[in-house]
Design an enzyme around this catalytic site. Structure first.
Site, mmCIF file in Angstrom:
data_model
loop_
_atom_site.group_PDB
_atom_site.id
_atom_site.type_symbol
_atom_site.label_atom_id
_atom_site.label_comp_id
_atom_site.label_asym_id
_atom_site.label_seq_id
_atom_site.Cartn_x
_atom_site.Cartn_y
_atom_site.Cartn_z
ATOM 1 N N TYR A 269 -4.650 13.538 -13.601
ATOM 2 C CA TYR A 269 -5.442 12.585 -13.282
ATOM 3 C C TYR A 269 -7.000 13.157 -13.177
ATOM 4 C CZ TYR A 269 -1.364 10.064 -11.974
ATOM 5 O OH TYR A 269 0.136 9.530 -11.784
ATOM 6 N N TYR B 295 1.542 10.732 -3.630
ATOM 7 C CA TYR B 295 1.797 11.260 -4.837
ATOM 8 C C TYR B 295 1.388 12.993 -5.085
ATOM 9 C CZ TYR B 295 0.993 6.250 -5.475
ATOM 10 O OH TYR B 295 1.119 5.254 -5.109
ATOM 11 N N ARG C 47 -1.879 15.986 -9.592
ATOM 12 C CA ARG C 47 -2.935 15.117 -9.609
ATOM 13 C C ARG C 47 -4.092 15.967 -10.013
ATOM 14 N NH1 ARG C 47 -5.365 12.647 -6.722
ATOM 15 N NH2 ARG C 47 -5.368 10.555 -7.494
ATOM 16 N N CYS D 124 2.247 28.804 -16.583
ATOM 17 C CA CYS D 124 1.868 29.238 -17.771
ATOM 18 C C CYS D 124 1.319 28.087 -18.571
ATOM 19 C CB CYS D 124 3.327 29.859 -18.490
ATOM 20 S SG CYS D 124 3.835 31.154 -17.384
ATOM 21 N N GLU D 125 0.380 27.550 -18.113
ATOM 22 C CA GLU D 125 -0.354 26.513 -18.932
ATOM 23 C C GLU D 125 -1.909 26.683 -18.637
ATOM 24 O OE1 GLU D 125 0.828 22.905 -19.786
ATOM 25 O OE2 GLU D 125 3.162 23.056 -19.397
ATOM 26 N N PRO E 233 0.807 -1.127 0.024
ATOM 27 C CA PRO E 233 -0.033 0.190 -0.013
ATOM 28 C C PRO E 233 0.817 1.342 -0.128
ATOM 29 C CG PRO E 233 0.270 -0.939 2.165
ATOM 30 C CD PRO E 233 0.736 -1.871 1.483
ATOM 31 N N GLY E 234 0.489 2.220 -0.854
ATOM 32 C CA GLY E 234 0.970 3.779 -0.700
ATOM 33 C C GLY E 234 0.300 4.414 -0.124
ATOM 34 N N ARG E 235 -0.935 4.871 -1.315
ATOM 35 C CA ARG E 235 -1.962 5.894 -0.802
ATOM 36 C C ARG E 235 -2.558 5.653 0.594
ATOM 37 N NH1 ARG E 235 -4.603 8.536 -5.247
ATOM 38 N NH2 ARG E 235 -3.792 6.633 -6.443
#
Ligand code: LLP
Length: 425
Positions: free
Chosen positions: A327, A382, A323, A353-354, A285-287
């Site tokens: 995503y 993340y 994120r 600048c996007e 597990p990470g999240r």
């Protein structure tokens, strides 16, 4: 049993006291006064609590919680988990270095990833890690040759691709279906185990799957387990000796304050069948362990209107937290000090600048004023680990809070850091 193993997901690590958001016992504005913005803040208590919840749920079987370093590799986070007895799941030589530095014993490290280089494989062998999760025939051969040359045998699990369609919030985080680059095709797995069993540099140790990330439903895990148990049974018949089953990571958390997966209910579906095999259970597990433990603090620079929209411009951008943009990830945005104003619809955007540089779109919230602080919630996983220096922006500092104590666990980068690796010809 219902397929969704849900519990109320919001952590109580960020309480409001007198209207001011805290991390555990520390008012967030105090942290900003010391270390500025943008600032990542983690609750050590929340990480510990989540680890213990999972550890307790897995108690009936021998197990290894191999924390997925990619979620948040800060040494303070790794040390916190190492002290609790965690191992880790790594995917690069850099993560191996970090994990060992943080005191995670090599025998609790599993090495995943489709593209390990020979140097990375050699570093893993030298360190004496618990297992390589091998993802292709080419990698298996390279590892066997290398281990022979180093006079050793490499402990191996094959990562198999069970061809399961996993419901995750974004296509990029689904890894269990046949058309992805991950794992060894189900049809090839048995044959490759038999080949591996005869390779001089390989010691087979387990079976590995990882089907995706942010999964809130136990059904796909059950399907993956069923596949793995079938394979384990066949391998036993073929006298291939195994020690562990690795079910990967993927347990989902609560982003919108709703349900998250419950470790106990998840384990109730998994653990009894694993217990019957007598094999050790590895999870990655990470999240689940760190996601809800972190916030990103940012200061509002400007507020402006245009094109029928209202923009709240913050000093954190997509380089600090990618994120939302990458995503379509949804993160709650909370005023650190609730001003009690009327709620309006805004886009919370960064300085980059996007047009894709945003933290929240079309969000109803109390309109903040320039200079006020916002907390972007649920960014412990993340968040910093995917940050970059795009637009030559030094990356944020990171702070770990335990009770009333706050520790700087990574200093803010400087503009000198941005050029430090370059040759000034
Ligand atoms: N094991 C392997 C082999 C993995 O590839 C991953 C995540 C994990 C374990 C941990 O998964 P978790 O328990 O954290 O779901 N950046 C994306 C998530 C990418 C996940 C990549 N692999 C996001 O922000 O949603």
């Amino acid at each position: 049993m219902e397929d969704t193993a849900a519990v109320a997901g919001t952590t109580d690590a960020f309480p409001r006291v007198g209207g001011i958001m805290h991390c555990e016992g520390v008012p967030l504005p105090e942290l900003v006064a010391r270390w500025g913005t943008p600032l990542y803040v983690y609750s050590q208590g929340a990480i510990r609590e989540r680890y213990r919840e999972l550890d307790d749920a897995l108690a009936p079987v021998p197990h290894l919680i191999a924390y997925s370093v990619k979620a948040n590799g800060n040494l303070g986070v790794l040390r916190t988990l190492a002290e609790l007895g965690a191992g880790c799941d790594i995917v690069s030589g850099g993560e191996l270095h970090r994990a060992l530095m943080a005191g995670i014993p090599a025998e609790r490290i599993v090495f995943s990833g489709v593209g390990k280089t020979v140097h990375e494989l050699a570093a893993g062998l030298r360190a004496g890690i618990y297992a390589f999760n091998v993802e292709s025939e080419g990698e298996l051969c390279a590892l066997s040759d290398l281990a022979c040359a180093m006079g050793t045998r490499a402990p191996v699990a094959l990562r198999v691709n069970p061809d399961i369609d996993t419901p995750t919030p974004h296509a990029y985080t689904r890894t269990g279906h046949a058309a992805t680059k991950f794992g060894i095709a189900a049809a090839r797995a048995r044959a490759l185990y038999n080949i591996a069993a005869r390779m001089p540099g390989i010691r087979l140790r387990g079976i590995d799957v990882h089907i995706g990330s942010q999964i809130l439903d136990v059904a796909p895990f059950r399907d993956a387990l069923e596949y793995v148990l079938d394979l384990a049974h066949d391998l036993r018949q073929a006298e291939v000796d195994l020690e562990f089953l690795d079910l990967g990571g993927g347990l989902g958390i609560s982003y919108e304050g709703g349900a998250r997966i419950s470790a106990a209910e998840w384990a109730a579906e998994i653990v009894p069948a694993v217990a019957e095999t007598g094999l050790k259970l590895v999870v990655e597990p990470g999240r689940f362990l760190v996601g809800e433990s972190g916030v990103l603090l940012t200061r509002v620079l400007y507020v402006k209107e245009g094109g029928g929209k209202r923009f709240v411009i913050t000093d954190a951008g997509m380089n600090d937290l990618i994120r939302p943009s990458h995503y379509s990830g949804w993160h709650a945005v909370e005023p650190v000090q609730a001003p009690g104003r009327e709620r309006v619809r805004v886009d919370v955007v960064g300085p980059i600048c996007e047009t894709g540089d945003f933290l929240a779109l079309d969000r109803e919230m109390e309109l903040p004023k320039p200079g006020e602080l916002l907390a972007i919630m649920t960014v412990g996983a993340y968040g910093f680990s995917m940050s970059s220096q795009y637009n030559q922006r030094p990356r944020p500092a990171e702070v770990m809070v335990s009770g009333d104590e706050a520790t700087l666990v990574r200093r803010r980068e400087t503009v000198d850091d941005l050029v430090a690796a370059e040759m000034d010809l």
